[in-house]
Motif scaffolding. Structure first.
Motif, mmCIF file in Angstrom:
data_model
loop_
_atom_site.group_PDB
_atom_site.id
_atom_site.type_symbol
_atom_site.label_atom_id
_atom_site.label_comp_id
_atom_site.label_asym_id
_atom_site.label_seq_id
_atom_site.Cartn_x
_atom_site.Cartn_y
_atom_site.Cartn_z
ATOM 1 N N GLN A 73 -11.840 -5.761 -0.359
ATOM 2 C CA GLN A 73 -13.209 -6.109 -0.724
ATOM 3 C C GLN A 73 -13.220 -6.802 -2.084
ATOM 4 N N ARG A 86 0.833 -1.217 0.000
ATOM 5 C CA ARG A 86 0.000 0.000 0.000
ATOM 6 C C ARG A 86 0.861 1.258 0.000
ATOM 7 N N ASP A 88 -8.216 5.539 0.220
ATOM 8 C CA ASP A 88 -9.124 6.445 0.914
ATOM 9 C C ASP A 88 -10.281 5.600 1.447
ATOM 10 N N ARG A 89 -10.261 5.330 2.745
ATOM 11 C CA ARG A 89 -11.228 4.398 3.322
ATOM 12 C C ARG A 89 -12.638 4.985 3.389
ATOM 13 N N GLU A 90 -12.793 6.258 3.078
ATOM 14 C CA GLU A 90 -14.127 6.879 3.075
ATOM 15 C C GLU A 90 -14.748 6.865 1.679
ATOM 16 N N LYS A 91 -13.974 6.510 0.688
ATOM 17 C CA LYS A 91 -14.460 6.544 -0.692
ATOM 18 C C LYS A 91 -15.399 5.364 -0.954
ATOM 19 N N TYR A 143 -8.489 -2.813 -2.686
ATOM 20 C CA TYR A 143 -8.362 -2.048 -1.443
ATOM 21 C C TYR A 143 -8.205 -0.588 -1.809
ATOM 22 N N TYR A 190 -7.968 -7.262 6.665
ATOM 23 C CA TYR A 190 -7.195 -6.048 6.382
ATOM 24 C C TYR A 190 -8.065 -4.953 5.777
ATOM 25 N N GLY A 191 -9.120 -5.367 5.074
ATOM 26 C CA GLY A 191 -10.006 -4.384 4.457
ATOM 27 C C GLY A 191 -10.177 -4.538 2.961
ATOM 28 N N PHE A 250 -17.015 2.157 -2.448
ATOM 29 C CA PHE A 250 -16.424 1.035 -3.178
ATOM 30 C C PHE A 250 -17.341 0.631 -4.326
#
Length: 387
Positions: A163, A108, A375-378, A372, A160-161, A380
């Protein structure tokens, strides 16, 4: 734990051997050819570097200096995505989330430094037909250049996150004695009444001299808009050259309309059934083992590589006619293979999934290609569906 970037000859060898040790007790794992993996990471053997591609590899060592994981990250300049997306792959790790997350973090962070906004994995630094997707169902021996991994990898990726960007289905059916969907049989009859259509395998000189031209014409019409690239006649000839050691002329089948190629499917013997004897090396001894087993212990499974129909003939029964002609004239009379597996089909391609179902094939293996977002707010988004 300590991360090391792979840069020396000893580290490159450890990148290979780490997986060999990890899977040493797994009877279904087949060691990939060392050269197939190593060639991906060098400009002399991977042309993506010449067009702006980048790659990096890591080893993860525990406090005693033992290798407990590995990973790679890469940028493929041919990828066209909504957000700049890199890849990670060739991940192997003990069942330890902390270790796995260190390897994911390394990929990452490196990709972010290169301007990427997401990473897909596990994928290949090359085409989608090789080492693409995490195995999540169907832990039978892998087909050539496909991932086989421990079941616990899925939990590591998802914790880990990562998707699911798309699911990949490998369909399988028997080669002989298979009936097709009645509607498929009926559509085939209608096409076969038209004498302008012809379906056949390529014999002798026609295979070696005309295959590149025929393949290029159909592929560029049938697949280019989906895969984002066309293929040249030179590239098609190179593909044929690479297949030459294992090619079976009966497994290369074309459809023609008024003499012009309009459809094809390309199969090969499933060569991992031969490579499992060479222990990753095609040196002199490896080649002798390959030839001996090819002669006296040949594969009983065939692998469907690619299937295509040019757009103007799609949905009109051409694929049905090609398949029924092949079944009646080749599969039932000339082949000794017991089963066929179709190279993976993404769940974004429902038309091809329906074709497999009409062939009375069933899903045999499932892989996941994960994404993955940095930007975890974006929001998916999954892979768009082929229309």
């Amino acid at each position: 734990m300590q991360l090391q970037e792979v840069s020396t000859k000893a580290q490159r060898e450890e990148f290979i051997q780490m997986a060999v040790r990890l899977y040493r007790n797994e009877e279904n794992w087949i060691r990939p050819l060392d050269k197939d993996i190593e060639d991906l990471f060098h400009p002399e053997t991977n042309k993506l570097f010449k067009t702006g591609g980048k790659a990096i590899r890591w080893l993860l060592l525990d406090d005693q200096g033992n290798t407990i994981g590995r990973n790679a990250a890469f940028i493929n300049p041919k990828w066209k995505e909504k957000q700049p997306t890199g890849g990670m792959g060739f991940f192997e790790c003990i069942n330890d989330p902390q270790a796995a997350f260190l390897l994911f973090d390394a990929a990452r962070d490196w990709l972010q430094e290169q301007g990427m906004e997401a990473m897909d994995g596990p994928v290949n630094f090359g085409e989608r037909d090789k080492w693409w997707g995490l195995l999540v169902e169907g832990y039978s021996p892998p087909n050539y250049n496909m991932y086989w991994n421990f079941p616990y990898y899925r939990a590591l990726f998802e914790a880990y996150g990562f998707q699911v960007y798309f699911r990949q289905f490998t369909y399988m059916r028997a080669v002989r004695g298979v009936t097709l969907d009645p509607k498929m049989e009926e559509r085939a009859k209608n096409i076969l009444l038209d004498k302008d259509f012809q379906f056949r395998y390529l014999k002798g000189r026609e295979l070696w001299e005309k295959f590149p031209e025929y393949f290029m014409k159909v592929y560029n019409k049938a697949w280019a808009r989906h895969m984002g690239k066309t293929i040249s006649e030179r590239e098609a000839r190179l593909m044929l050259t690479k297949m030459k050691p294992v090619i079976d002329p009966y497994l290369v089948y074309f459809g023609f309309y008024k003499g012009e190629p309009v459809s094809f499917f390309i199969n090969i013997p499933e060569i991992n059934q031969l490579f499992k004897y060479v222990n990753g090396k095609l040196d002199l001894m490896g080649k002798l083992k390959f030839i001996w087993n090819k002669t006296f212990n040949p594969p009983n499974k065939m692998l469907g590589l690619v299937f295509g129909v040019v757009p103007e003939f799609q949905g009109k029964g051409v694929e049905s006619a090609m398949i029924t002609e092949y079944r009646d004239n080749i599969a039932e009379k000339k082949l000794s293979y017991k089963t066929i597996e179709m190279n993976w089909i993404g769940d974004f391609n429902p038309k091809m999934m329906r074709v497999c179902e009409q062939l009375n094939a069933s899903i045999y293996k499932t892989h996941h290609t994960y994404r993955y977002l940095f930007d975890r707010e974006k929001p998916f988004e999954r892979h768009p569906i082929f229309k």
